[in-house]
Design a protein around this motif. Structure first.
Motif, PDB file in Angstrom:
ATOM      1  N   THR A 166      49.991  37.310  27.428  1.00  0.00           N
ATOM      2  CA  THR A 166      49.880  37.711  26.020  1.00  0.00           C
ATOM      3  C   THR A 166      48.504  37.542  25.393  1.00  0.00           C
ATOM      4  OG1 THR A 166      50.622  35.535  25.256  1.00  0.00           O
ATOM      5  CG2 THR A 166      52.316  37.229  25.563  1.00  0.00           C
ATOM      6  N   VAL A 167      47.619  36.782  25.963  1.00  0.00           N
ATOM      7  CA  VAL A 167      46.299  36.574  25.348  1.00  0.00           C
ATOM      8  C   VAL A 167      45.217  37.210  26.202  1.00  0.00           C
ATOM      9  CG1 VAL A 167      46.998  34.451  24.174  1.00  0.00           C
ATOM     10  CG2 VAL A 167      45.910  34.308  26.407  1.00  0.00           C
ATOM     11  N   ASN A 168      44.071  37.411  25.600  1.00  0.00           N
ATOM     12  CA  ASN A 168      42.949  38.031  26.313  1.00  0.00           C
ATOM     13  C   ASN A 168      42.016  37.005  26.938  1.00  0.00           C
ATOM     14  OD1 ASN A 168      43.725  40.681  25.784  1.00  0.00           O
ATOM     15  ND2 ASN A 168      42.793  40.610  23.747  1.00  0.00           N
ATOM     16  N   THR A 169      42.463  35.782  27.044  1.00  0.00           N
ATOM     17  CA  THR A 169      41.665  34.730  27.664  1.00  0.00           C
ATOM     18  C   THR A 169      41.672  34.929  29.172  1.00  0.00           C
ATOM     19  OG1 THR A 169      42.353  33.241  25.892  1.00  0.00           O
ATOM     20  CG2 THR A 169      41.391  32.232  27.843  1.00  0.00           C
ATOM     21  N   ALA A 170      40.542  34.664  29.803  1.00  0.00           N
ATOM     22  CA  ALA A 170      40.429  34.824  31.250  1.00  0.00           C
ATOM     23  C   ALA A 170      41.456  33.941  31.965  1.00  0.00           C
ATOM     24  CB  ALA A 170      39.026  34.449  31.709  1.00  0.00           C
ATOM     25  N   PRO A 171      42.174  34.510  32.935  1.00  0.00           N
ATOM     26  CA  PRO A 171      43.178  33.721  33.660  1.00  0.00           C
ATOM     27  C   PRO A 171      42.616  32.459  34.293  1.00  0.00           C
ATOM     28  CG  PRO A 171      43.466  36.042  34.138  1.00  0.00           C
ATOM     29  CD  PRO A 171      42.188  35.913  33.342  1.00  0.00           C
ATOM     30  N   TRP A 172      41.393  32.512  34.817  1.00  0.00           N
ATOM     31  CA  TRP A 172      40.815  31.329  35.454  1.00  0.00           C
ATOM     32  C   TRP A 172      40.620  30.206  34.434  1.00  0.00           C
ATOM     33  CZ3 TRP A 172      36.355  29.262  33.675  1.00  0.00           C
ATOM     34  CH2 TRP A 172      35.514  30.093  32.916  1.00  0.00           C
ATOM     35  N   LEU A 173      40.287  30.559  33.166  1.00  0.00           N
ATOM     36  CA  LEU A 173      40.111  29.536  32.141  1.00  0.00           C
ATOM     37  C   LEU A 173      41.458  28.895  31.789  1.00  0.00           C
ATOM     38  CD1 LEU A 173      38.302  28.003  30.202  1.00  0.00           C
ATOM     39  CD2 LEU A 173      38.535  29.908  28.584  1.00  0.00           C
ATOM     40  N   LEU A 174      42.501  29.711  31.681  1.00  0.00           N
ATOM     41  CA  LEU A 174      43.839  29.175  31.443  1.00  0.00           C
ATOM     42  C   LEU A 174      44.249  28.254  32.592  1.00  0.00           C
ATOM     43  CD1 LEU A 174      45.636  32.398  30.151  1.00  0.00           C
ATOM     44  CD2 LEU A 174      44.944  30.414  28.782  1.00  0.00           C
ATOM     45  N   LEU A 175      43.929  28.664  33.817  1.00  0.00           N
ATOM     46  CA  LEU A 175      44.253  27.867  34.999  1.00  0.00           C
ATOM     47  C   LEU A 175      43.559  26.506  34.951  1.00  0.00           C
ATOM     48  CD1 LEU A 175      45.611  27.826  37.841  1.00  0.00           C
ATOM     49  CD2 LEU A 175      43.461  28.748  38.719  1.00  0.00           C
ATOM     50  N   VAL A 176      42.276  26.502  34.647  1.00  0.00           N
ATOM     51  CA  VAL A 176      41.508  25.249  34.588  1.00  0.00           C
ATOM     52  C   VAL A 176      42.051  24.328  33.502  1.00  0.00           C
ATOM     53  CG1 VAL A 176      39.232  24.279  34.006  1.00  0.00           C
ATOM     54  CG2 VAL A 176      39.411  26.196  35.609  1.00  0.00           C
TER      55      VAL A 176
ATOM     56  N   VAL B  65      52.227  29.766  40.153  1.00  0.00           N
ATOM     57  CA  VAL B  65      52.768  30.318  38.907  1.00  0.00           C
ATOM     58  C   VAL B  65      51.910  31.495  38.447  1.00  0.00           C
ATOM     59  CG1 VAL B  65      53.181  29.844  36.446  1.00  0.00           C
ATOM     60  CG2 VAL B  65      53.874  28.172  38.174  1.00  0.00           C
ATOM     61  N   MET B  66      50.590  31.355  38.533  1.00  0.00           N
ATOM     62  CA  MET B  66      49.693  32.428  38.117  1.00  0.00           C
ATOM     63  C   MET B  66      49.872  33.671  38.983  1.00  0.00           C
ATOM     64  SD  MET B  66      45.609  32.357  37.376  1.00  0.00           S
ATOM     65  CE  MET B  66      44.945  32.588  39.005  1.00  0.00           C
ATOM     66  N   MET B  67      49.942  33.482  40.291  1.00  0.00           N
ATOM     67  CA  MET B  67      50.101  34.625  41.192  1.00  0.00           C
ATOM     68  C   MET B  67      51.418  35.342  40.939  1.00  0.00           C
ATOM     69  SD  MET B  67      48.311  33.185  44.731  1.00  0.00           S
ATOM     70  CE  MET B  67      49.829  33.271  45.553  1.00  0.00           C
ATOM     71  N   ILE B  68      52.499  34.594  40.772  1.00  0.00           N
ATOM     72  CA  ILE B  68      53.807  35.211  40.515  1.00  0.00           C
ATOM     73  C   ILE B  68      53.786  35.960  39.187  1.00  0.00           C
ATOM     74  CG2 ILE B  68      56.222  34.691  39.961  1.00  0.00           C
ATOM     75  CD1 ILE B  68      56.016  32.412  42.065  1.00  0.00           C
TER      76      ILE B  68
ATOM     77  N   LEU C 223      51.145  37.182  37.472  1.00  0.00           N
ATOM     78  CA  LEU C 223      50.278  38.362  37.507  1.00  0.00           C
ATOM     79  C   LEU C 223      50.854  39.468  38.392  1.00  0.00           C
ATOM     80  CD1 LEU C 223      46.760  36.662  37.507  1.00  0.00           C
ATOM     81  CD2 LEU C 223      48.021  37.651  35.576  1.00  0.00           C
ATOM     82  N   LYS C 224      51.516  39.089  39.484  1.00  0.00           N
ATOM     83  CA  LYS C 224      52.170  40.087  40.340  1.00  0.00           C
ATOM     84  C   LYS C 224      53.305  40.771  39.585  1.00  0.00           C
ATOM     85  CE  LYS C 224      50.350  39.610  44.530  1.00  0.00           C
ATOM     86  NZ  LYS C 224      49.627  40.653  45.193  1.00  0.00           N
ATOM     87  N   SER C 225      54.076  39.996  38.820  1.00  0.00           N
ATOM     88  CA  SER C 225      55.200  40.601  38.091  1.00  0.00           C
ATOM     89  C   SER C 225      54.699  41.523  36.986  1.00  0.00           C
ATOM     90  CB  SER C 225      56.127  39.519  37.530  1.00  0.00           C
ATOM     91  OG  SER C 225      55.473  38.747  36.562  1.00  0.00           O
ATOM     92  N   ILE C 226      53.545  41.196  36.386  1.00  0.00           N
ATOM     93  CA  ILE C 226      52.981  42.071  35.367  1.00  0.00           C
ATOM     94  C   ILE C 226      52.595  43.402  35.994  1.00  0.00           C
ATOM     95  CG2 ILE C 226      50.979  42.428  33.856  1.00  0.00           C
ATOM     96  CD1 ILE C 226      50.974  39.424  33.378  1.00  0.00           C
ATOM     97  N   SER C 227      51.915  43.341  37.143  1.00  0.00           N
ATOM     98  CA  SER C 227      51.489  44.585  37.780  1.00  0.00           C
ATOM     99  C   SER C 227      52.692  45.365  38.326  1.00  0.00           C
ATOM    100  CB  SER C 227      50.487  44.304  38.906  1.00  0.00           C
ATOM    101  OG  SER C 227      51.080  43.537  39.922  1.00  0.00           O
ATOM    102  N   PHE C 228      53.738  44.691  38.707  1.00  0.00           N
ATOM    103  CA  PHE C 228      54.936  45.352  39.208  1.00  0.00           C
ATOM    104  C   PHE C 228      55.633  46.140  38.104  1.00  0.00           C
ATOM    105  CE2 PHE C 228      59.545  45.340  40.055  1.00  0.00           C
ATOM    106  CZ  PHE C 228      59.567  46.014  41.274  1.00  0.00           C
ATOM    107  N   PHE C 229      55.699  45.559  36.917  1.00  0.00           N
ATOM    108  CA  PHE C 229      56.410  46.200  35.822  1.00  0.00           C
ATOM    109  C   PHE C 229      55.526  47.125  34.997  1.00  0.00           C
ATOM    110  CE2 PHE C 229      59.163  42.468  36.529  1.00  0.00           C
ATOM    111  CZ  PHE C 229      60.352  43.154  36.772  1.00  0.00           C
ATOM    112  N   SER C 230      54.253  47.231  35.333  1.00  0.00           N
ATOM    113  CA  SER C 230      53.343  48.126  34.577  1.00  0.00           C
ATOM    114  C   SER C 230      53.370  49.531  35.098  1.00  0.00           C
ATOM    115  CB  SER C 230      51.913  47.607  34.646  1.00  0.00           C
ATOM    116  OG  SER C 230      51.836  46.367  34.024  1.00  0.00           O
TER     117      SER C 230
END
Length: 142
Positions: free
Chosen positions: A35-45, A130-133, A135-142
């Motif tokens: 939902t946010v435009n923050t870089a995934p790597w920053l959320l991960l860290v 969690v991130m991989m699952i 992001l994969k589900s987002i691309s699957f449903f897009s």
């Protein structure tokens, strides 16, 4: 939601999730990834940092507070730590059992560097999955 507010909420949730308090950090992390435009790597860290610091808080509590040995899960956690040492903290992300592992690691005075390393590694792997699952589900449903 602003980036700083999102990151603060994620940090708080991941920190609390590593303690006996509920935090639901995986849900917050996955929601922010989508939902946010923050870089995934920053959320991960931020998630990994908050969760690791929360786990280290449990280690500190274990060092200063007496531990009661009359709980079946506590006995199992103690056996894991006695058998595997600090490497058992790869499982510090587990609900309830992970909290006990961290508390007992402090109580047993396991070395800080190895406790931190294995805890950081285990928690990082969990959030990466969690991130991989997510992001994969987002691309699957897009």
């Amino acid at each position: 939601m602003s980036d700083s507010l999102s990151l603060s909420a994620l940090f708080s949730s991941s920190f609390l999730s590593a303690t006996i308090l509920p935090g639901n950090s995986e849900v917050v992390f996955a929601t922010l990834l989508t939902t946010v435009n923050t870089a995934p790597w920053l959320l991960l860290v931020v998630a990994i940092t908050g969760n690791t610091l929360g786990g280290l808080t449990n280690v500190i509590i274990g060092r200063i507070a007496p531990v009661s040995k009359h709980h079946p899960r506590l006995e199992l956690a103690m056996k894991w730590l006695q058998r595997y040492g600090s490497s058992a903290l790869l499982l510090s992300w587990l609900p309830v059992m992970g909290d006990l592992l961290c508390l007992l690691a402090g109580w047993l005075r396991l070395p800080w560097w190895s406790v931190t390393f294995f805890m950081l590694l285990g928690k990082s792997l969990r959030y990466l999955v969690v991130m991989m699952i997510t992001l994969k589900s987002i691309s699957f449903f897009s």
